[in-house]
Design a protein around this motif. Structure first.
Motif, PDB file in Angstrom:
ATOM      1  N   LEU A  75      25.660 -40.017  19.687  1.00  0.00           N
ATOM      2  CA  LEU A  75      25.809 -40.447  21.078  1.00  0.00           C
ATOM      3  C   LEU A  75      26.569 -39.394  21.870  1.00  0.00           C
ATOM      4  O   LEU A  75      27.717 -39.074  21.553  1.00  0.00           O
ATOM      5  CB  LEU A  75      26.576 -41.768  21.149  1.00  0.00           C
ATOM      6  CG  LEU A  75      25.893 -42.966  20.496  1.00  0.00           C
ATOM      7  CD1 LEU A  75      26.853 -44.131  20.393  1.00  0.00           C
ATOM      8  CD2 LEU A  75      24.663 -43.351  21.278  1.00  0.00           C
ATOM      9  N   GLU A  76      25.909 -38.864  22.870  1.00  0.00           N
ATOM     10  CA  GLU A  76      26.607 -37.943  23.758  1.00  0.00           C
ATOM     11  C   GLU A  76      27.483 -38.780  24.676  1.00  0.00           C
ATOM     12  O   GLU A  76      26.977 -39.625  25.419  1.00  0.00           O
ATOM     13  CB  GLU A  76      25.601 -37.132  24.572  1.00  0.00           C
ATOM     14  CG  GLU A  76      26.286 -36.100  25.441  1.00  0.00           C
ATOM     15  CD  GLU A  76      25.283 -35.270  26.208  1.00  0.00           C
ATOM     16  OE1 GLU A  76      25.164 -35.503  27.428  1.00  0.00           O
ATOM     17  OE2 GLU A  76      24.618 -34.421  25.591  1.00  0.00           O
ATOM     18  N   ILE A  77      28.773 -38.539  24.595  1.00  0.00           N
ATOM     19  CA  ILE A  77      29.713 -39.356  25.375  1.00  0.00           C
ATOM     20  C   ILE A  77      30.174 -38.660  26.640  1.00  0.00           C
ATOM     21  O   ILE A  77      31.013 -39.189  27.354  1.00  0.00           O
ATOM     22  CB  ILE A  77      30.918 -39.809  24.521  1.00  0.00           C
ATOM     23  CG1 ILE A  77      31.681 -38.609  23.966  1.00  0.00           C
ATOM     24  CG2 ILE A  77      30.448 -40.755  23.420  1.00  0.00           C
ATOM     25  CD1 ILE A  77      33.009 -38.963  23.318  1.00  0.00           C
ATOM     26  N   GLY A  78      29.639 -37.497  26.919  1.00  0.00           N
ATOM     27  CA  GLY A  78      29.922 -36.877  28.196  1.00  0.00           C
ATOM     28  C   GLY A  78      30.453 -35.469  28.119  1.00  0.00           C
ATOM     29  O   GLY A  78      30.246 -34.735  27.163  1.00  0.00           O
ATOM     30  N   PHE A  79      31.168 -35.124  29.161  1.00  0.00           N
ATOM     31  CA  PHE A  79      31.693 -33.789  29.399  1.00  0.00           C
ATOM     32  C   PHE A  79      33.188 -33.978  29.678  1.00  0.00           C
ATOM     33  O   PHE A  79      33.616 -34.059  30.821  1.00  0.00           O
ATOM     34  CB  PHE A  79      30.964 -33.233  30.623  1.00  0.00           C
ATOM     35  CG  PHE A  79      31.165 -31.790  30.936  1.00  0.00           C
ATOM     36  CD1 PHE A  79      32.290 -31.092  30.561  1.00  0.00           C
ATOM     37  CD2 PHE A  79      30.200 -31.115  31.667  1.00  0.00           C
ATOM     38  CE1 PHE A  79      32.466 -29.765  30.887  1.00  0.00           C
ATOM     39  CE2 PHE A  79      30.351 -29.791  32.007  1.00  0.00           C
ATOM     40  CZ  PHE A  79      31.482 -29.118  31.613  1.00  0.00           C
TER      41      PHE A  79
END
Length: 179
Positions: A42-46
């Motif tokens: 899961l890409e949780i952001g930047f």
């Protein structure tokens, strides 16, 4: 015989495009929904982009909300202060993918940054080296690395291959650890 690994980028892309961005409780609920769906990456952001994204990453890690079989992914530009903050956000995670990028298109190189191909490659290579240095400071986390030339479609094909290979030479992926 084995299902492909699918990395959900809904946490970042969905949040950036909303007229009213999700708050922390909404992000946590959405994260849990994606976990319950069965996604394992899961890409949780930047996390270096805003306090909100940094706090979300820290909340997941500090409250042990990431299941052992789930790997979180974050984005970082190839800029030292952003890379440092990204790793600060990931301290204590069990597994994390750090996706490094920098703009490589002719338009971005020539007009926006005024960089040559060599300078652009050096930016990517120095960022990759810094990823390894920062990861070594957090031995309890299993890190995986990815790289992409941003604005790939506006980048000369030969140069895109060249810059990706330069980053690969630094990261040195292994057969057992492909990222």
């Amino acid at each position: 015989t084995k299902a492909p690994v699918w990395c959900s980028v809904d946490m970042r892309d969905g949040n950036q495009s909303l007229e009213i961005p999700m708050n922390l409780p909404e992000e946590l609920k959405f994260f849990q929904f994606l976990v319950d769906t069965g996604l394992k990456e899961l890409e949780i952001g930047f996390p270096a982009a805003s306090d909100t994204e940094f706090e979300f990453a820290r909340c997941l890690i500090d409250n042990n909300l990431i299941p052992d079989d789930v790997t979180v992914q974050v984005l970082t530009q190839s800029r030292p202060h952003i890379i440092h903050k990204t790793f600060e956000a990931l301290k204590g995670a069990k597994k994390a993918i750090v996706h490094l990028y920098n703009s490589t298109s002719t338009l971005q190189r020539d007009v926006v940054f005024g960089n040559t191909m060599e300078q652009t490659t050096e930016l990517a290579v120095s960022g990759a080296k810094l990823l390894l240095e920062e990861a070594a400071k957090i031995p309890e986390t299993e890190f995986f690395f990815e790289y992409s030339p941003e604005n790939y479609t506006g980048t000369e094909m030969d140069y895109a291959v060249e810059i990706c290979n330069a980053v690969i030479d630094v990261i040195q992926p292994k057969k057992k650890k492909k990222k």
